[in-house]
Design a protein around this motif. Structure first.
Motif, PDB file in Angstrom:
ATOM      1  N   ARG A   1       0.827  -1.213   0.000  1.00  0.00           N
ATOM      2  CA  ARG A   1       0.000   0.000   0.000  1.00  0.00           C
ATOM      3  C   ARG A   1       0.860   1.262   0.000  1.00  0.00           C
ATOM      4  O   ARG A   1       0.370   2.344  -0.314  1.00  0.00           O
ATOM      5  CB  ARG A   1      -0.933   0.004   1.210  1.00  0.00           C
ATOM      6  CG  ARG A   1      -1.992  -1.080   1.160  1.00  0.00           C
ATOM      7  CD  ARG A   1      -3.043  -0.914   2.229  1.00  0.00           C
ATOM      8  NE  ARG A   1      -3.888   0.244   1.979  1.00  0.00           N
ATOM      9  CZ  ARG A   1      -4.968   0.543   2.698  1.00  0.00           C
ATOM     10  NH1 ARG A   1      -5.299  -0.224   3.725  1.00  0.00           N
ATOM     11  NH2 ARG A   1      -5.693   1.591   2.420  1.00  0.00           N
ATOM     12  N   LEU A   2       2.132   1.130   0.366  1.00  0.00           N
ATOM     13  CA  LEU A   2       3.043   2.272   0.366  1.00  0.00           C
ATOM     14  C   LEU A   2       3.799   2.405  -0.954  1.00  0.00           C
ATOM     15  O   LEU A   2       4.574   3.350  -1.130  1.00  0.00           O
ATOM     16  CB  LEU A   2       4.062   2.136   1.508  1.00  0.00           C
ATOM     17  CG  LEU A   2       3.515   2.055   2.929  1.00  0.00           C
ATOM     18  CD1 LEU A   2       4.661   1.903   3.919  1.00  0.00           C
ATOM     19  CD2 LEU A   2       2.683   3.287   3.255  1.00  0.00           C
ATOM     20  N   ALA A   3       3.594   1.480  -1.867  1.00  0.00           N
ATOM     21  CA  ALA A   3       4.361   1.465  -3.112  1.00  0.00           C
ATOM     22  C   ALA A   3       3.934   2.595  -4.045  1.00  0.00           C
ATOM     23  O   ALA A   3       2.752   2.981  -4.094  1.00  0.00           O
ATOM     24  CB  ALA A   3       4.182   0.125  -3.808  1.00  0.00           C
ATOM     25  N   CYS A   4       4.892   3.123  -4.767  1.00  0.00           N
ATOM     26  CA  CYS A   4       4.572   4.123  -5.787  1.00  0.00           C
ATOM     27  C   CYS A   4       4.795   3.562  -7.188  1.00  0.00           C
ATOM     28  O   CYS A   4       4.694   4.282  -8.173  1.00  0.00           O
ATOM     29  CB  CYS A   4       5.388   5.395  -5.578  1.00  0.00           C
ATOM     30  SG  CYS A   4       7.166   5.123  -5.570  1.00  0.00           S
ATOM     31  N   SER A   5       5.136   2.283  -7.273  1.00  0.00           N
ATOM     32  CA  SER A   5       5.238   1.605  -8.568  1.00  0.00           C
ATOM     33  C   SER A   5       4.020   0.710  -8.749  1.00  0.00           C
ATOM     34  O   SER A   5       3.241   0.494  -7.812  1.00  0.00           O
ATOM     35  CB  SER A   5       6.527   0.778  -8.627  1.00  0.00           C
ATOM     36  OG  SER A   5       6.567  -0.162  -7.567  1.00  0.00           O
ATOM     37  N   ASN A   6       3.851   0.202  -9.938  1.00  0.00           N
ATOM     38  CA  ASN A   6       2.718  -0.655 -10.244  1.00  0.00           C
ATOM     39  C   ASN A   6       2.889  -2.009  -9.540  1.00  0.00           C
ATOM     40  O   ASN A   6       3.872  -2.713  -9.774  1.00  0.00           O
ATOM     41  CB  ASN A   6       2.625  -0.858 -11.758  1.00  0.00           C
ATOM     42  CG  ASN A   6       1.308  -1.510 -12.158  1.00  0.00           C
ATOM     43  OD1 ASN A   6       0.745  -2.312 -11.417  1.00  0.00           O
ATOM     44  ND2 ASN A   6       0.813  -1.156 -13.334  1.00  0.00           N
ATOM     45  N   THR A   7       1.936  -2.360  -8.681  1.00  0.00           N
ATOM     46  CA  THR A   7       2.034  -3.605  -7.897  1.00  0.00           C
ATOM     47  C   THR A   7       1.011  -4.651  -8.334  1.00  0.00           C
ATOM     48  O   THR A   7       0.783  -5.621  -7.617  1.00  0.00           O
ATOM     49  CB  THR A   7       1.838  -3.308  -6.398  1.00  0.00           C
ATOM     50  OG1 THR A   7       0.526  -2.740  -6.204  1.00  0.00           O
ATOM     51  CG2 THR A   7       2.892  -2.343  -5.884  1.00  0.00           C
ATOM     52  N   GLN A   8       0.412  -4.452  -9.493  1.00  0.00           N
ATOM     53  CA  GLN A   8      -0.639  -5.371  -9.928  1.00  0.00           C
ATOM     54  C   GLN A   8      -0.111  -6.796 -10.090  1.00  0.00           C
ATOM     55  O   GLN A   8      -0.724  -7.754  -9.612  1.00  0.00           O
ATOM     56  CB  GLN A   8      -1.251  -4.892 -11.241  1.00  0.00           C
ATOM     57  CG  GLN A   8      -2.432  -5.750 -11.712  1.00  0.00           C
ATOM     58  CD  GLN A   8      -3.088  -5.206 -12.968  1.00  0.00           C
ATOM     59  OE1 GLN A   8      -2.651  -4.208 -13.513  1.00  0.00           O
ATOM     60  NE2 GLN A   8      -4.144  -5.860 -13.422  1.00  0.00           N
ATOM     61  N   ILE A   9       1.041  -6.932 -10.755  1.00  0.00           N
ATOM     62  CA  ILE A   9       1.614  -8.271 -10.949  1.00  0.00           C
ATOM     63  C   ILE A   9       2.008  -8.880  -9.606  1.00  0.00           C
ATOM     64  O   ILE A   9       1.773 -10.067  -9.350  1.00  0.00           O
ATOM     65  CB  ILE A   9       2.835  -8.192 -11.894  1.00  0.00           C
ATOM     66  CG1 ILE A   9       2.397  -7.764 -13.295  1.00  0.00           C
ATOM     67  CG2 ILE A   9       3.560  -9.538 -11.937  1.00  0.00           C
ATOM     68  CD1 ILE A   9       3.531  -7.603 -14.277  1.00  0.00           C
ATOM     69  N   THR A  10       2.603  -8.056  -8.740  1.00  0.00           N
ATOM     70  CA  THR A  10       2.982  -8.533  -7.410  1.00  0.00           C
ATOM     71  C   THR A  10       1.769  -9.027  -6.644  1.00  0.00           C
ATOM     72  O   THR A  10       1.813 -10.072  -5.985  1.00  0.00           O
ATOM     73  CB  THR A  10       3.671  -7.409  -6.616  1.00  0.00           C
ATOM     74  OG1 THR A  10       4.796  -6.930  -7.347  1.00  0.00           O
ATOM     75  CG2 THR A  10       4.129  -7.915  -5.252  1.00  0.00           C
ATOM     76  N   HIS A  11       0.681  -8.267  -6.738  1.00  0.00           N
ATOM     77  CA  HIS A  11      -0.553  -8.644  -6.045  1.00  0.00           C
ATOM     78  C   HIS A  11      -1.101  -9.956  -6.591  1.00  0.00           C
ATOM     79  O   HIS A  11      -1.535 -10.833  -5.827  1.00  0.00           O
ATOM     80  CB  HIS A  11      -1.582  -7.525  -6.200  1.00  0.00           C
ATOM     81  CG  HIS A  11      -2.794  -7.706  -5.347  1.00  0.00           C
ATOM     82  ND1 HIS A  11      -3.991  -7.079  -5.588  1.00  0.00           N
ATOM     83  CD2 HIS A  11      -3.000  -8.454  -4.241  1.00  0.00           C
ATOM     84  CE1 HIS A  11      -4.876  -7.433  -4.676  1.00  0.00           C
ATOM     85  NE2 HIS A  11      -4.294  -8.264  -3.850  1.00  0.00           N
TER      86      HIS A  11
END
Length: 313
Positions: free
Chosen positions: A186-196
């Motif tokens: 939730r603190l990320a400023c990069s795209n985390t869709q793949i990580t999620h």
């Protein structure tokens, strides 16, 4: 990627459940008490099993390793939380946060896999009692435990390496009691869709597959028990599974409350649920497994009277 400040963070601020000084004092003494009870309880289980030859069986072998995992788990999270509750400086370094995350993921996974292995042990003991000694041999028990450790270590490493690919910038505040995957994303400023997607997919596999295995094992166990003609024998068979079922229910109940949801819906209530599986479950496990277990009662009694220590030495 979001615009704005793209400076990488070098540390995070673990703000915990509350920032109210009076509440923090209460939380400190509460968590300290729970930590000490957890340590004493799990160490006692390990020493009792190690010192009593009558408990050198597969079931207690896995129970001792479950206690060791719980002991390691709370030591990974609670001491830092206690320091933060007593300190104005609540910072944790980026490396320290990822280290805590690695052990958190690995140990929760290990807990899950050991519980599944214990379910298999109970299945063999009740459904194939004549073959129990040959099936649950020391070699197989060691192989099963080694496999659990290897899978847990690799899964923790995979998620930690995945987190290192995420860019953190802007806010460093973690309104949580330790570094946890969902909160960090939730603190990320990069795209985390793949990580999620990877997190949810692998999480479902690594946790629900053992859970499904346990359910299938217990369906067969119940069928076998219902075929036993003697009521006392049925009760004895059920009692050997009751403690394990209670721990599984507590473990999966709190885990599902936290992780089987989208990151966007994560809130303070999930922090309370996390306290349940991160603090309460490891504390309760020794009590649940020794509550109605005469063999464990006897081993603990001999341990505290000093006889167990004499055998260990």
């Amino acid at each position: 990627m979001h615009g704005g400040n793209q400076t990488r963070v070098s540390d995070f601020l673990l703000l915990g459940i509350s920032e109210n000084p009076e509440q923090e004092r209460v939380l400190f003494w509460m968590f300290l008490s729970m930590y000490l009870v957890t340590v004493v309880g799990n160490v006692s289980i390990i020493l009792a099993i190690g010192s009593d030859s009558r408990l050198h069986t597969p079931m207690y072998f896995f129970l001792a390793n479950l206690s060791f995992t719980d002991l390691f788990f709370v030591t990974n999270t609670i001491p830092k939380m206690l320091v933060n509750l007593q300190s104005q400086n609540k910072a944790i370094s980026y490396v320290g946060c990822l280290t805590q995350l690695y052990f958190l993921v690995s140990l929760v996974t290990l807990d899950n896999l050991i519980l599944a292995t214990m379910a298999y042990d109970r299945y063999v003991a009740i459904c194939r009692p004549l073959h129990y000694v040959t099936v649950m041999s020391p070699g197989l028990c060691t192989l099963l435990l080694t496999s659990c450790w290897a899978l847990a270590v690799l899964y923790g490493l995979m998620l930690t390496l995945l987190t290192t690919k995420v860019t953190f910038c802007g806010s460093r505040k973690i309104h949580y009691i330790f570094c946890e995957m969902y909160v960090l994303l939730r603190l990320a400023c990069s795209n985390t869709q793949i990580t999620h997607i990877v997190l949810i997919t692998t999480g479902i596999f690594i946790f629900l597959t053992p859970f499904g295995f346990m359910m299938v094992s217990y369906v067969r166990i119940v069928r076998a028990i219902l075929q036993i003609p003697s009521a006392s024998s049925k009760y004895k068979a059920f009692s050997t599974c009751g403690s394990h079922l209670a721990v599984v229910s507590l473990f999966y109940g709190t885990l599902c409350m936290v992780y089987l949801q989208p990151i966007q819906t994560y809130s303070m209530k999930d922090s309370v649920a996390t306290v349940m599986y991160a603090v309460v479950t490891p504390m309760m496990n020794p009590f649940i497994y020794s509550l109605r277990n005469k063999d464990m009662h006897g081993a603990l009694g001999r341990l505290f009277r000093g006889k167990g220590f004499q055998r260990l030495t």
